[in-house]
Design a protein around this motif. Structure first.
Motif, PDB file in Angstrom:
ATOM      1  N   GLN A 211      12.898   3.927   5.565  1.00 26.65           N
ATOM      2  CA  GLN A 211      12.083   4.338   4.429  1.00 26.65           C
ATOM      3  C   GLN A 211      12.546   3.559   3.198  1.00 26.65           C
ATOM      4  O   GLN A 211      13.624   3.783   2.677  1.00 26.65           O
ATOM      5  CB  GLN A 211      12.213   5.853   4.194  1.00 26.65           C
ATOM      6  CG  GLN A 211      11.780   6.710   5.374  1.00 26.65           C
ATOM      7  CD  GLN A 211      10.302   6.554   5.695  1.00 26.65           C
ATOM      8  OE1 GLN A 211       9.475   6.426   4.789  1.00 26.65           O
ATOM      9  NE2 GLN A 211       9.966   6.566   6.971  1.00 26.65           N
ATOM     10  N   PHE A 212      11.713   2.623   2.756  1.00 27.65           N
ATOM     11  CA  PHE A 212      12.065   1.784   1.619  1.00 27.65           C
ATOM     12  C   PHE A 212      11.643   2.428   0.306  1.00 27.65           C
ATOM     13  O   PHE A 212      10.542   2.969   0.195  1.00 27.65           O
ATOM     14  CB  PHE A 212      11.384   0.413   1.727  1.00 27.65           C
ATOM     15  CG  PHE A 212      11.880  -0.438   2.866  1.00 27.65           C
ATOM     16  CD1 PHE A 212      13.094  -1.093   2.766  1.00 27.65           C
ATOM     17  CD2 PHE A 212      11.131  -0.574   4.024  1.00 27.65           C
ATOM     18  CE1 PHE A 212      13.551  -1.881   3.814  1.00 27.65           C
ATOM     19  CE2 PHE A 212      11.577  -1.355   5.065  1.00 27.65           C
ATOM     20  CZ  PHE A 212      12.803  -2.017   4.967  1.00 27.65           C
ATOM     21  N   ASP A 213      12.514   2.353  -0.689  1.00 25.93           N
ATOM     22  CA  ASP A 213      12.164   2.731  -2.055  1.00 25.93           C
ATOM     23  C   ASP A 213      11.610   1.474  -2.717  1.00 25.93           C
ATOM     24  O   ASP A 213      12.277   0.790  -3.491  1.00 25.93           O
ATOM     25  CB  ASP A 213      13.401   3.242  -2.791  1.00 25.93           C
ATOM     26  CG  ASP A 213      13.066   3.733  -4.197  1.00 25.93           C
ATOM     27  OD1 ASP A 213      11.871   3.866  -4.507  1.00 25.93           O
ATOM     28  OD2 ASP A 213      14.014   3.963  -4.980  1.00 25.93           O
ATOM     29  N   ALA A 214      10.349   1.163  -2.396  1.00 26.19           N
ATOM     30  CA  ALA A 214       9.759  -0.104  -2.798  1.00 26.19           C
ATOM     31  C   ALA A 214       8.425   0.124  -3.487  1.00 26.19           C
ATOM     32  O   ALA A 214       7.739   1.124  -3.233  1.00 26.19           O
ATOM     33  CB  ALA A 214       9.543  -0.991  -1.571  1.00 26.19           C
ATOM     34  N   PRO A 215       8.016  -0.794  -4.360  1.00 25.56           N
ATOM     35  CA  PRO A 215       6.693  -0.692  -4.983  1.00 25.56           C
ATOM     36  C   PRO A 215       5.592  -0.832  -3.931  1.00 25.56           C
ATOM     37  O   PRO A 215       5.792  -1.433  -2.867  1.00 25.56           O
ATOM     38  CB  PRO A 215       6.666  -1.854  -5.977  1.00 25.56           C
ATOM     39  CG  PRO A 215       7.699  -2.816  -5.471  1.00 25.56           C
ATOM     40  CD  PRO A 215       8.767  -1.984  -4.835  1.00 25.56           C
TER      41      PRO A 215
END
Length: 229
Positions: A211-215
């Motif tokens: 789970q990426f904390d990405a835009p």
């Protein structure tokens, strides 16, 4: 006299076979590191961290998250220097597919760049991971197998996984590095590596969803590019 020579020959033969057995058995580490190389070639995703305390006034920390099913590599680093002239340097970037990079700027925005060089792209990392030739995200097992000697350490638990510690010493013209790698007893993957320059590596979440904390732009680009493996 003849019987003594015969006994001596038997003893020498026994010593020879013992030496050969010592070299090829897993106790010297080669077999276990070969298993680790083969297991690493099946990796589709993982997280890694690195921390280094080079001195009392400097600390370097790195994080990388890899998901080859979506061809995303997230690299983050923080270099904190204290003392008379405190300095903090941060880097946060997402690599997507074969040619996209998203860099997190100091004002909170994300800058998208396209580059033609395939080296160090997300696809490049994933392709090399599948071949076992990645050097900077995971242990360089091929170099260790070529140039290192190994020693068997203790079993321990790292991040909830039981693993066997193996010490190593490089014997090459360019490196005499020493350290240890803890190899999973069941999955044969590296879960911890400690080097003699006070560097500590930790690896988790093998082949699990990342789970990426990405835009949104990063995740949308990854959906468009598809995975590399």
């Amino acid at each position: 006299m003849g019987s003594r020579l015969w006994i001596g020959a038997i003893l020498l033969a026994g010593l020879f076979f013992w030496a050969v057995g010592y070299v090829v058995t897993p106790d010297n580490g080669d077999a276990e590191f070969q298993k680790m190389l083969e297991a690493m070639q099946q990796i589709k995703s993982f997280r890694g961290t690195y921390s280094e305390s080079a001195s009392s006034t400097r600390r370097l920390e790195k994080l990388w998250e890899v998901d080859c099913t979506r061809s995303i590599v997230h690299k983050q680093s923080q270099d904190l220097q204290t003392g008379a002239d405190p300095l903090e340097m941060k880097q946060d970037e997402f690599l997507v597919g074969s040619d996209l990079r998203y860099t997190h700027n100091s004002d909170g925005s994300w800058e998208k760049t396209t580059y033609t060089a395939k080296v160090y792209s997300a696809s490049w990392y994933c392709d090399n991971l599948a071949r076992g030739t990645v050097r900077d995200l995971v242990p360089d097992v091929r170099a260790l197998l070529r140039s290192a000697t190994f020693g068997k350490g203790d079993k321990k638990t790292v991040n909830g996984v039981r693993c066997q510690d193996w010490t190593f010493t490089m014997h090459s013209s360019t490196s005499g590095q020493r350290g240890s790698v803890c190899i999973g007893l069941e999955d044969h993957l590296p879960h911890e590596m400690i080097t003699d320059n006070i560097g500590h590596y930790s690896y988790t979440d093998y082949n699990r969803p990342i789970q990426f904390d990405a835009p949104d732009a990063v995740l949308q680009a990854a959906s468009s590019s598809g995975g590399s493996n």
